[in-house]
Every structure is written in C-alpha cells, then in structure tokens.
Design a protein around this motif. Structure first.
Motif, PDB file in Angstrom:
ATOM      1  N   TYR A   6       4.140  -1.487  -4.752  1.00  0.00           N
ATOM      2  CA  TYR A   6       3.776  -1.308  -3.348  1.00  0.00           C
ATOM      3  C   TYR A   6       4.939  -0.726  -2.546  1.00  0.00           C
ATOM      4  CZ  TYR A   6      -0.050  -4.534  -4.545  1.00  0.00           C
ATOM      5  OH  TYR A   6      -1.127  -5.143  -5.119  1.00  0.00           O
ATOM      6  N   LEU A   7       6.111  -1.312  -2.721  1.00  0.00           N
ATOM      7  CA  LEU A   7       7.278  -0.872  -1.947  1.00  0.00           C
ATOM      8  C   LEU A   7       7.718   0.526  -2.359  1.00  0.00           C
ATOM      9  CD1 LEU A   7       9.323  -4.208  -1.881  1.00  0.00           C
ATOM     10  CD2 LEU A   7       7.816  -3.271  -0.115  1.00  0.00           C
ATOM     11  N   LEU A  42       1.576   4.323   1.793  1.00  0.00           N
ATOM     12  CA  LEU A  42       0.804   3.204   2.338  1.00  0.00           C
ATOM     13  C   LEU A  42       0.805   3.224   3.852  1.00  0.00           C
ATOM     14  CD1 LEU A  42       1.957   0.304  -0.026  1.00  0.00           C
ATOM     15  CD2 LEU A  42      -0.089   1.713  -0.206  1.00  0.00           C
ATOM     16  N   ARG A  43       1.956   3.522   4.424  1.00  0.00           N
ATOM     17  CA  ARG A  43       2.052   3.541   5.882  1.00  0.00           C
ATOM     18  C   ARG A  43       1.290   4.730   6.468  1.00  0.00           C
ATOM     19  NH1 ARG A  43       7.652   3.678   9.470  1.00  0.00           N
ATOM     20  NH2 ARG A  43       6.639   3.564  11.511  1.00  0.00           N
ATOM     21  N   ALA A  44       1.434   5.888   5.827  1.00  0.00           N
ATOM     22  CA  ALA A  44       0.798   7.089   6.357  1.00  0.00           C
ATOM     23  C   ALA A  44      -0.719   6.977   6.334  1.00  0.00           C
ATOM     24  CB  ALA A  44       1.246   8.310   5.561  1.00  0.00           C
ATOM     25  N   MET A  45      -1.262   6.305   5.310  1.00  0.00           N
ATOM     26  CA  MET A  45      -2.710   6.224   5.164  1.00  0.00           C
ATOM     27  C   MET A  45      -3.289   4.932   5.727  1.00  0.00           C
ATOM     28  SD  MET A  45      -3.182   7.857   1.340  1.00  0.00           S
ATOM     29  CE  MET A  45      -4.950   7.997   1.553  1.00  0.00           C
ATOM     30  N   ASN A  84      -4.241  -3.672   4.381  1.00  0.00           N
ATOM     31  CA  ASN A  84      -5.091  -3.940   3.215  1.00  0.00           C
ATOM     32  C   ASN A  84      -4.260  -4.458   2.045  1.00  0.00           C
ATOM     33  OD1 ASN A  84      -7.179  -2.964   4.745  1.00  0.00           O
ATOM     34  ND2 ASN A  84      -7.134  -0.909   3.839  1.00  0.00           N
ATOM     35  N   ILE A  85      -3.121  -3.793   1.799  1.00  0.00           N
ATOM     36  CA  ILE A  85      -2.246  -4.231   0.712  1.00  0.00           C
ATOM     37  C   ILE A  85      -1.678  -5.606   1.011  1.00  0.00           C
ATOM     38  CG2 ILE A  85      -0.054  -3.755  -0.433  1.00  0.00           C
ATOM     39  CD1 ILE A  85      -2.328  -2.028  -1.424  1.00  0.00           C
ATOM     40  N   GLY A  86      -1.377  -5.861   2.296  1.00  0.00           N
ATOM     41  CA  GLY A  86      -0.876  -7.183   2.674  1.00  0.00           C
ATOM     42  C   GLY A  86      -1.883  -8.276   2.370  1.00  0.00           C
ATOM     43  N   ASP A 104      -3.420 -12.856  -1.282  1.00  0.00           N
ATOM     44  CA  ASP A 104      -4.300 -13.560  -2.220  1.00  0.00           C
ATOM     45  C   ASP A 104      -3.609 -13.776  -3.564  1.00  0.00           C
ATOM     46  OD1 ASP A 104      -6.271 -13.628  -0.301  1.00  0.00           O
ATOM     47  OD2 ASP A 104      -7.284 -11.813  -1.033  1.00  0.00           O
ATOM     48  N   LYS A 105      -2.960 -12.729  -4.066  1.00  0.00           N
ATOM     49  CA  LYS A 105      -2.289 -12.846  -5.363  1.00  0.00           C
ATOM     50  C   LYS A 105      -1.112 -13.815  -5.293  1.00  0.00           C
ATOM     51  CE  LYS A 105      -3.592  -8.266  -7.043  1.00  0.00           C
ATOM     52  NZ  LYS A 105      -3.119  -6.956  -7.542  1.00  0.00           N
TER      53      LYS A 105
END
Length: 570
Positions: A194-195, A201-204, A209-211, A216-217
């Motif tokens: 992710y990082l 992730l930021r641009a889209m 959503n990833i957070g 959950d995981k």
C-alpha cells in the motif's frame, strides 16, 4: 548442545557457545555460596556465637558472590558476541538465498533473514542463560536430597509440574502462535505494498477504501494475537502460583522437620534458596517457550538449507563466445497444469541477435528467466558455449551476461552504484556504459552527477531514465550475451535511439543479443525472430522474412525453425 552445534548455523559460534557453557558451570558452583553460608550461619555461628567466624564467612561469601556476578557478566558478553558473529558470518549468504528465492517465487522471501534474526534474539535473551544452567540442575537436586529426602521429593515434583506447564503451553499455543505470526507477516507485506503505491492511492481517491480494508485485516491479526496472549497469560499466572506455593511448601516442610530435630534451621534456609535455583530454568522455559521454540524451528530450517554449508567452489570456465543452445526445454510451475514453456529447441551462433515475440502470456519473459538461470527447466537443458547454466559460477555468469528486465529494478543508492552493480567498478567503465546508453548528459545534470542518490527503486527518475540507466547497467561489464526484456517499453525517441546504438555496438563487438518485444519495429536490427504462442515456438525466421512477409502466408519460412533448432547461425 554438542549435536546442535555440530552442524548448522550455530557451528559459526561453536567456540563462544562452549565458553559460555563453561562459565555456566562456574556460575552454578558459585551459586552454592549463599546456601552454604546459610548452613554455616545458623548451624555453626549461632551455636558458637563467634563473631570472627561470622565475619570470615561473610567476607568469603561476598567474594564468591562478586565472582559469580563477574562470570554472569562475561557469559552475557559471550552470548552477545556470538549473536553478532552469527549475524556477521551468515547475513550475506542468507541475503543471497533470499534474493534467489524471491526471484524464483516472484515475491519477497525474507524467511532466511528472519530466522537469523530469531536466532540472534535467542542468543541475547536472558532466558538463554537458563538453558545453559539447566544441565546443572541435578547438582542442586542432589544437595536438596542431602538436606532431607522429603524436601528432595517436593523439589522433583515442582520440576515436573513446571515441565508439564511448559509442554501444555507449547501444545496449546503453538498452532495459534504460528497462525498469528503468518497472518502478521502477510498483513505487513500488504501494508508495504500500500505504502509503495501511495501516490496512486492518493491520486485515485483510494486511501479511505484501503484504510477500511487494512482496518479489517489488522483487526483479524489483533484477534489472533489476543487468543495467543490470553492463553500464555493464564499459564504464566499458573506458573507463578505454583512457584510461590512450592516455596511455601518447602519452608513449611523444612520447619516441620526442624521442629522434629531432623534438620537444622540452616538447612531450612538453604533448601529454600536451592529450590529457587532448581525452578529457575523451568520457570524461564514457561515464560520463554515461544522464543525457545521459534529459535529451534529457525535452526532446523537454516540447517536444512544447503546454502549455509560452505559450497564447493565451481571451476571458472573460459570466457564464453556467446553461443546459446536450447534442447527441448520445458518449464512447468508447481500447482499449474499447463506448462509455461514446452518443446523449445534452437541454436544461436555467437554475435547473432534474436528477437523473441508473442502476445502477452505467451512465455517471453519466462524464456528470459530460464536463460538467466532464474528458473531451472523442468525438462531439457540450456547451454552457453556448451556448458549448462548450472555449470557456470554464479558470479562469473553474471559478469558475462547482461540483463535488462521488464521492470528495471533500480536499487536505493547512487546512479554510479546502480550502473556498476554496486561493485568497486572503474569510473571510466561506468561513464563509458552511460555514454553508450546516451544518458551521460542527463546524469551529469543531476544535483550530484553520478553520485546522486536516486532513492528506492529510482524514485527520483522517470520511467525512461530508469530504463536507460538499466541499459547502461546491463552493458557495463562488456557481456558476451545481452538479454533485453521489453527494453523500449518506456523509452522516448531519444531512448529508442540509444537502444539502436547499443544494438549496433553489440553487433560490432560480436555480442549475442536476445531481445524480447512485441513491437515489430525492433526487428530491423535482429538476425533471427522467434514467435511464441502458448509457450511453444509458433513461427521462426529471419528478420527480413518477418518484416517483408507474414509467416502465416509464407510456409517456406516455417522451415527456418529447423535452422534455429539444428545448427548455429554463422
């Protein structure tokens, strides 16, 4: 202990471990100073009322306790030194192993390095000293039996209870702990992913959503860890309860025996001290079972690994000319029914250029990984100048083979480091490779020129710049075989020119070129072309035939497959 150190990772620190064990023998003997002092204090000094004897015993006991503390300090230093030595001697080979495993599995494989970290933590852990003290436990039990057999029976019963607690803790927590550890590693790797893709992730607008997915995981991991810790906490509480209860029982029994004139008051105090010494290794086993078990499993995995043993150095073969031969080569990945490649056979003469073409998924990149020795063929053999890839020394093989992968893979370091492959390369050779790749002017325009730090994965460079630096890295060592996997995928017109210059240079220097591409425009500088489909050779011929006619409309060109398979092009 001798068996453990005879082979495997601990063989690297055999001397330090034996020295620590020897110091443990001295520590165990000096640990008798306080119990003996108690015996003499209550059974001799109290009866004689001799202050001289009291002060003499006190001075002697203090001296022995100081000596015991010094030996324990030295033993700690030895274990810390062994941990550092183990890491120093094995980290390089284990990193090489991790790189090999990661290249084969196409995922980050850090297990060997993590096993080394586990062993290092084990050696510096205070609970490791308890293992070294454990062989001397029978000595303390014998002394307790000497005080009185009843107290000895209580001591043995306590040791058995603690042994059962340790076994129960391992059986109840081993599976849950393993699941928690594996899930933690998996989630950690996903977090790194992710990082690594944070800008996208930021641009889209995917951050939230990833957070939510990560939350959950992470909650699942925390639940697994809670289950493990709750079980461990319960058993630790039970172990402390039994230890306290056992000391109370020993004191009570000792006083009872003293009231019946069977032992003296000094024996009561001495037996209470000795029972603590007997139980100490077992209590450490209860609290530190996870580290002990993890270290044992890490040692087993590393011992099974042949890379830890000093491998036989391969004979360095003569500098190759660049002849390549594939003999009925096939590759099938585990768990996948359909082979990635099958029936690949051809010969390519030194100094010739071969283009491998085909649609996505046809096996082009897999072909390159086989030639580079990243994967081993499931069937058939690959030879370079008559020697199979396995017969070449890996370091020597890398010197004669240049490789530009589809994902360039620049590393955190300077531009110079990446071009010279992090070696002590000659500056002139680095600059010559950069000039050949037409990137010298761009490099010297960077803030620190060739010494500019480009960040992880070359984060400070564009895709085309990365590819051209990767091209300079591939030709840096003046290879005899150059493998290019989609070298023009990110190139601008200037980069395309640089690629053409490199290909012309290879032609002049008789460097064999294998170029993987799906663009027909690259064929003009190729001698031969092979088209793959579903892991097999569909068509083969000269570049003129591919450029002038479609092979599907030219049956005669199909006969060129036999030219590649049966004889080297001259």
């Amino acid at each position: 202990m001798a068996i453990i150190m005879k082979k495997g990772p601990f063989s690297a620190v055999r001397k330090e471990c034996w020295a620590a064990f020897s110091f443990s023998a001295g520590i165990s003997l000096l640990a008798l100073a306080v119990p003996v002092y108690s015996l003499q204090l209550f059974d001799r000094v109290m009866s004689s009322a001799s202050l001289n004897t009291l002060f003499a015993l006190l001075a002697l006991t203090v001296g022995l306790v100081v000596a015991q503390s010094l030996l324990e300090y030295i033993r700690t230093l030895l274990l810390q030194r062994s941990a550092l030595k183990l890491d120093t001697q094995l980290s390089g080979r284990l990193l090489d192993l991790s790189i090999s495993q990661s290249s084969v599995t196409n995922r980050i494989a850090k297990e060997p390095l993590q096993d080394l970290t586990t062993l290092r933590k084990f050696l510096v852990s205070p609970s490791t000293s308890s293992i070294l003290d454990l062989p001397f436990t029978p000595l303390f039990l014998a002394l307790i039996f000497f005080m009185h057999p009843y107290i000895g029976v209580v001591a043995i019963s306590g040791a058995l209870v603690f042994s059962l607690l340790t076994l129960l803790m391992m059986l109840s927590g081993r599976k849950a702990s393993s699941e928690a550890q594996q899930e933690t590693m998996r989630v950690s790797m996903e977090l790194n992913d992710y990082l690594r893709n944070a800008p996208m992730l930021r641009a889209m607008g995917m951050s939230k959503n990833i957070g939510d997915v990560w939350e959950d995981k992470n909650a699942q991991v925390l639940e697994l860890q809670w289950n493990v810790n709750s079980r461990v906490g319960l058993l630790l509480s039970l172990s402390r309860f039994f230890r306290t209860l056992l000391q109370v029982v020993v004191l009570t029994l000792g006083v009872y025996l003293a009231l019946n004139q069977q032992i003296g008051l000094g024996a009561v105090i001495a037996s209470s001290i000795l029972i603590g010494r007997v139980l100490s290794p077992f209590e450490s086993a209860v609290s530190g079972w996870k580290l002990w078990y993890s270290a044992y499993q890490a040692w087993r995995r590393l011992t099974k690994n042949t890379n830890l043993n000093e491998s036989t150095k391969k004979t360095l073969l003569p500098k190759p000319e660049g002849k390549i031969e594939f003999n009925n080569v096939a590759l099938q990945f585990p768990g996948i029914k359909k082979p990635a490649l099958q029936g690949i056979s051809f010969k390519l003469g030194a100094g010739n250029a071969l283009a491998i073409m085909g649609n996505s998924g046809s096996g082009k990149s897999t072909f390159a990984s086989l030639l580079m020795g990243i994967h081993k063929p499931s069937a058939g053999e690959i030879r370079i100048d008559g020697a199979t890839v396995d017969n070449w020394d890996q370091q020597q093989f890398g010197q004669y083979i240049g490789y530009l992968p589809q994902h360039v893979g620049l590393l955190a370091g300077t531009v110079r480091d990446n071009i010279c492959r992090f070696s002590d390369g000659d500056d002139e050779a680095v600059i010559a490779a950069a000039k050949l790749a037409c990137i010298h002017e761009l490099i010297i325009g960077l803030p620190n020129g060739y010494d500019t730090y480009i960040g992880e994965g070359g984060a400070l460079l564009s895709g085309g710049q990365k590819q051209r630096i990767g091209l300079a890295r591939a030709i840096y060592s003046n290879p005899k075989v150059l493998v290019l996997d989609e070298p023009n995928s990110n190139l601008d017109p200037e980069g395309e020119t640089a690629l053409s210059i490199v290909l012309q240079y290879c032609k002049e220097q008789k460097i064999t070129v294998i170029m993987i591409s799906h663009r027909p425009g690259v064929l003009r500088q190729m001698d031969w072309v092979v088209k793959l489909k579903d892991g097999q050779i569909e068509k083969a011929g000269t570049c003129e035939q591919f450029l002038g006619l479609h092979l599907s409309d030219n049956p005669e060109a199909d006969n060129n497959v036999s030219d590649l398979r049966q004889s080297a092009t001259e």
